[in-house]
Motif scaffolding. Structure first.
Motif, PDB file in Angstrom:
ATOM      1  N   LEU A   1       0.816  -1.201   0.000  1.00 20.25           N
ATOM      2  CA  LEU A   1       0.000   0.000   0.000  1.00 20.25           C
ATOM      3  C   LEU A   1       0.859   1.265   0.000  1.00 20.25           C
ATOM      4  O   LEU A   1       0.472   2.278  -0.590  1.00 20.25           O
ATOM      5  CB  LEU A   1      -0.947   0.001   1.198  1.00 20.25           C
ATOM      6  N   VAL A   2       2.018   1.199   0.653  1.00 20.59           N
ATOM      7  CA  VAL A   2       2.928   2.344   0.616  1.00 20.59           C
ATOM      8  C   VAL A   2       3.409   2.577  -0.820  1.00 20.59           C
ATOM      9  O   VAL A   2       3.429   3.715  -1.308  1.00 20.59           O
ATOM     10  CB  VAL A   2       4.134   2.125   1.555  1.00 20.59           C
ATOM     11  N   VAL A   3       3.771   1.506  -1.509  1.00 19.23           N
ATOM     12  CA  VAL A   3       4.196   1.620  -2.906  1.00 19.23           C
ATOM     13  C   VAL A   3       3.044   2.152  -3.756  1.00 19.23           C
ATOM     14  O   VAL A   3       3.243   2.987  -4.647  1.00 19.23           O
ATOM     15  CB  VAL A   3       4.685   0.261  -3.444  1.00 19.23           C
ATOM     16  N   TRP A   4       1.821   1.709  -3.480  1.00 17.08           N
ATOM     17  CA  TRP A   4       0.652   2.170  -4.226  1.00 17.08           C
ATOM     18  C   TRP A   4       0.459   3.678  -4.087  1.00 17.08           C
ATOM     19  O   TRP A   4       0.263   4.390  -5.071  1.00 17.08           O
ATOM     20  CB  TRP A   4      -0.589   1.421  -3.741  1.00 17.08           C
ATOM     21  N   VAL A   5       0.538   4.174  -2.860  1.00 16.93           N
ATOM     22  CA  VAL A   5       0.362   5.605  -2.635  1.00 16.93           C
ATOM     23  C   VAL A   5       1.510   6.389  -3.273  1.00 16.93           C
ATOM     24  O   VAL A   5       1.306   7.471  -3.843  1.00 16.93           O
ATOM     25  CB  VAL A   5       0.266   5.915  -1.126  1.00 16.93           C
TER      26      VAL A   5
END
Length: 287
Positions: A32-36
């Motif tokens: 999710l960090v990579v997604w954001v």
């Protein structure tokens, strides 16, 4: 630059089924960090949702790991997961794009930024033509060497890439060149020749923020420090701007004041440097 400083995030994004599935995965938080980060970077480069370093250079996974400050294997795994759930797409040229980017973002606002960039570039070209009229010999020759480079926004920006034969990389301490010498040429000759369209556009827009003499001086100091990153030069300029230094004379006075203060502190910390009427303190104690 035509960067976007904001993107839209839905307040109920964590209610999405795909997000809930990812959260339950062993590396869910990292994914999710990579997604954001992907969303933020897509907005920053403002290239219709594509993750690009420059207009014609897609960002690969190795580069993402460096820029996102994440381990390579975790970024590669995150990309696989996001692609599986069709949150991102990879086209035939291996360019990664955020799915449904135009559906969720303020495209009108982003397009406005593109148009503003185009207007700034038009004014830049007009200014170059005026310089050519005022200095027909030197400036006309410089203007003739301009070429059209496409920025990451698809906007054509005229930049000078002809090597100036009178500037040599080893002459970083030489007298400041006259204004007809392009700041891009000076950077290429003294700091680093290979520049991406994004970097070329950045240097061009410095002319709207800083004086010519300060830009050249910052580039000289970058070369003397053996630095090659554009951010090093920009950091020097930003520091001077924060100090409200607008001329080279003001910068030199600031340097002198700093060195004087630094020397005073060094003398205070060194007992041998303190003098008494008969010599140093150490000499007097030995009498």
């Amino acid at each position: 630059m035509a960067e976007i400083t904001w993107i839209k995030l839905k307040t109920d994004m964590f209610d999405d089924e795909k997000i809930k599935i990812i959260e339950r995965m062993p590396e869910g938080d990292g994914i999710l960090v990579v997604w954001v980060k992907l969303l933020a970077y897509a907005g920053k480069v403002n290239c219709s949702g594509y993750i690009m370093i420059a207009e014609d250079i897609p960002m690969n996974i190795e580069e993402m790991a460096i820029i996102f400050n994440r381990p390579l294997e975790k970024v590669r795994y995150a990309i696989q997961v996001l692609q599986r759930y069709r949150m991102i797409e990879v086209d035939e040229n291996e360019r990664i794009c955020i799915s449904n980017w135009e559906k969720h973002q303020n495209i009108d606002g982003m397009e406005k930024v593109r148009l503003q960039t185009a207007e700034r570039n038009r004014k830049y070209r007009e200014r170059k033509k005026q310089q050519a009229l005022q200095a027909p010999n030197d400036a006309s020759q410089e203007l003739a060497s301009d070429v059209s480079v496409t920025s990451r926004d698809g906007i054509e920006v005229e930049v000078d890439i002809e090597e100036d034969k009178e500037l040599k990389r080893s002459s970083t301490t030489a007298t400041k060149p006259s204004p007809p010498v392009s700041i891009i040429t000076f950077f290429q000759e003294n700091v680093r020749f290979n520049l991406s369209p994004f970097e070329l556009e950045t240097i061009i827009h410095w002319e709207n923020e800083y004086s010519y003499e300060l830009i050249i001086e910052a580039m000289k100091r970058t070369a003397l420090a053996n630095a090659t990153a554009l951010r090093y030069t920009e950091g020097i300029l930003i520091d001077w701007q924060k100090k409200r230094l607008t001329t080279l004379a003001e910068v030199e006075r600031d340097d002198a004041a700093f060195n004087q203060k630094k020397g005073a502190k060094r003398n205070e910390s060194n007992p041998r440097s303190r003098q008494s009427p008969g010599g140093t303190e150490q000499d007097n104690y030995s009498l």
